[in-house]
Design a protein around this motif. Structure first.
Motif, PDB file in Angstrom:
ATOM      1  N   LYS A 109      10.022  66.044  49.448  1.00 47.14           N
ATOM      2  CA  LYS A 109       8.906  65.339  49.668  1.00 47.14           C
ATOM      3  C   LYS A 109       8.873  64.518  50.958  1.00 47.14           C
ATOM      4  O   LYS A 109       7.894  64.590  51.767  1.00 47.14           O
ATOM      5  CB  LYS A 109       8.639  64.189  48.536  1.00 47.14           C
ATOM      6  CG  LYS A 109       7.343  63.485  48.630  1.00 47.14           C
ATOM      7  CD  LYS A 109       7.227  62.401  47.574  1.00 47.14           C
ATOM      8  CE  LYS A 109       6.196  61.530  47.852  1.00 47.14           C
ATOM      9  NZ  LYS A 109       6.083  60.223  46.960  1.00 47.14           N
ATOM     10  N   GLU A 110       9.968  64.107  51.323  1.00 45.95           N
ATOM     11  CA  GLU A 110       9.998  63.569  52.591  1.00 45.95           C
ATOM     12  C   GLU A 110      10.139  64.346  53.902  1.00 45.95           C
ATOM     13  O   GLU A 110       9.413  64.288  54.809  1.00 45.95           O
ATOM     14  CB  GLU A 110      11.524  62.651  52.875  1.00 45.95           C
ATOM     15  CG  GLU A 110      11.418  61.333  51.978  1.00 45.95           C
ATOM     16  CD  GLU A 110      10.263  60.261  52.451  1.00 45.95           C
ATOM     17  OE1 GLU A 110      10.151  60.329  53.743  1.00 45.95           O
ATOM     18  OE2 GLU A 110       9.506  59.891  51.775  1.00 45.95           O
ATOM     19  N   ILE A 111      10.882  65.645  53.743  1.00 45.38           N
ATOM     20  CA  ILE A 111      10.413  66.847  54.670  1.00 45.38           C
ATOM     21  C   ILE A 111       9.202  67.134  54.808  1.00 45.38           C
ATOM     22  O   ILE A 111       8.557  67.346  55.901  1.00 45.38           O
ATOM     23  CB  ILE A 111      11.278  67.889  53.983  1.00 45.38           C
ATOM     24  CG1 ILE A 111      12.984  67.520  54.367  1.00 45.38           C
ATOM     25  CG2 ILE A 111      10.835  68.939  55.195  1.00 45.38           C
ATOM     26  CD1 ILE A 111      13.898  68.543  53.860  1.00 45.38           C
ATOM     27  N   ALA A 112       8.382  67.329  53.819  1.00 44.57           N
ATOM     28  CA  ALA A 112       6.956  67.635  53.861  1.00 44.57           C
ATOM     29  C   ALA A 112       6.136  66.515  54.616  1.00 44.57           C
ATOM     30  O   ALA A 112       5.217  67.020  55.343  1.00 44.57           O
ATOM     31  CB  ALA A 112       6.412  67.814  52.445  1.00 44.57           C
ATOM     32  N   THR A 113       6.370  65.129  54.252  1.00 45.81           N
ATOM     33  CA  THR A 113       5.669  64.350  54.869  1.00 45.81           C
ATOM     34  C   THR A 113       6.040  64.115  56.345  1.00 45.81           C
ATOM     35  O   THR A 113       4.903  64.054  57.337  1.00 45.81           O
ATOM     36  CB  THR A 113       6.162  62.854  54.208  1.00 45.81           C
ATOM     37  OG1 THR A 113       6.033  62.891  52.889  1.00 45.81           O
ATOM     38  CG2 THR A 113       5.585  61.580  54.788  1.00 45.81           C
ATOM     39  N   LYS A 114       7.276  64.381  56.874  1.00 41.03           N
ATOM     40  CA  LYS A 114       7.673  64.342  58.227  1.00 41.03           C
ATOM     41  C   LYS A 114       6.730  65.586  58.838  1.00 41.03           C
ATOM     42  O   LYS A 114       6.264  65.384  60.089  1.00 41.03           O
ATOM     43  CB  LYS A 114       9.011  64.284  58.466  1.00 41.03           C
ATOM     44  CG  LYS A 114       9.897  63.249  57.666  1.00 41.03           C
ATOM     45  CD  LYS A 114       9.589  61.941  58.353  1.00 41.03           C
ATOM     46  CE  LYS A 114      10.515  60.792  57.867  1.00 41.03           C
ATOM     47  NZ  LYS A 114      10.232  59.571  57.953  1.00 41.03           N
ATOM     48  N   ILE A 115       6.924  66.638  58.406  1.00 41.50           N
ATOM     49  CA  ILE A 115       6.210  67.877  59.051  1.00 41.50           C
ATOM     50  C   ILE A 115       4.781  67.706  58.968  1.00 41.50           C
ATOM     51  O   ILE A 115       4.035  68.223  60.158  1.00 41.50           O
ATOM     52  CB  ILE A 115       6.528  69.083  58.064  1.00 41.50           C
ATOM     53  CG1 ILE A 115       7.997  69.602  58.437  1.00 41.50           C
ATOM     54  CG2 ILE A 115       5.607  70.383  58.705  1.00 41.50           C
ATOM     55  CD1 ILE A 115       8.270  70.614  57.544  1.00 41.50           C
ATOM     56  N   SER A 116       4.023  67.138  58.130  1.00 39.65           N
ATOM     57  CA  SER A 116       2.694  66.748  58.354  1.00 39.65           C
ATOM     58  C   SER A 116       2.216  65.721  59.212  1.00 39.65           C
ATOM     59  O   SER A 116       1.252  65.777  59.844  1.00 39.65           O
ATOM     60  CB  SER A 116       2.021  66.383  56.774  1.00 39.65           C
ATOM     61  OG  SER A 116       2.611  65.215  56.424  1.00 39.65           O
TER      62      SER A 116
END
Length: 75
Positions: free
Chosen positions: A30-37
């Protein structure tokens, strides 16, 4: 020495550290997806600029384009 084993080793060590600290796989993803977005706009710009540079480089090395430019420059 190839870099791939070192990258895999670093990922394993990071996973072990995250597990020890109490983070779950879902939380990490979830954190990886947040950072990429958050950086998606900048990444898109970098990809587009890289694509444009690649096209210009290919155009510069194209023999017909080179001949065409020389013919245009001649009086």
């Amino acid at each position: 020495m190839p870099a791939e084993p070192l990258i895999v080793l670093a990922a394993v060590v990071s996973g072990i550290q995250a597990g020890i600290l109490g983070y779950s796989y879902a939380e990490i993803m979830k954190e990886i997806a947040t950072k990429i977005s958050k950086v998606w706009g900048a990444l898109l710009i970098l990809v587009i600029v890289g694509f444009m540079i690649g096209i210009m480089d290919a155009w510069r090395h194209n023999t017909y384009a080179y001949i065409f430019r020389i013919e245009i420059m001649l009086p």
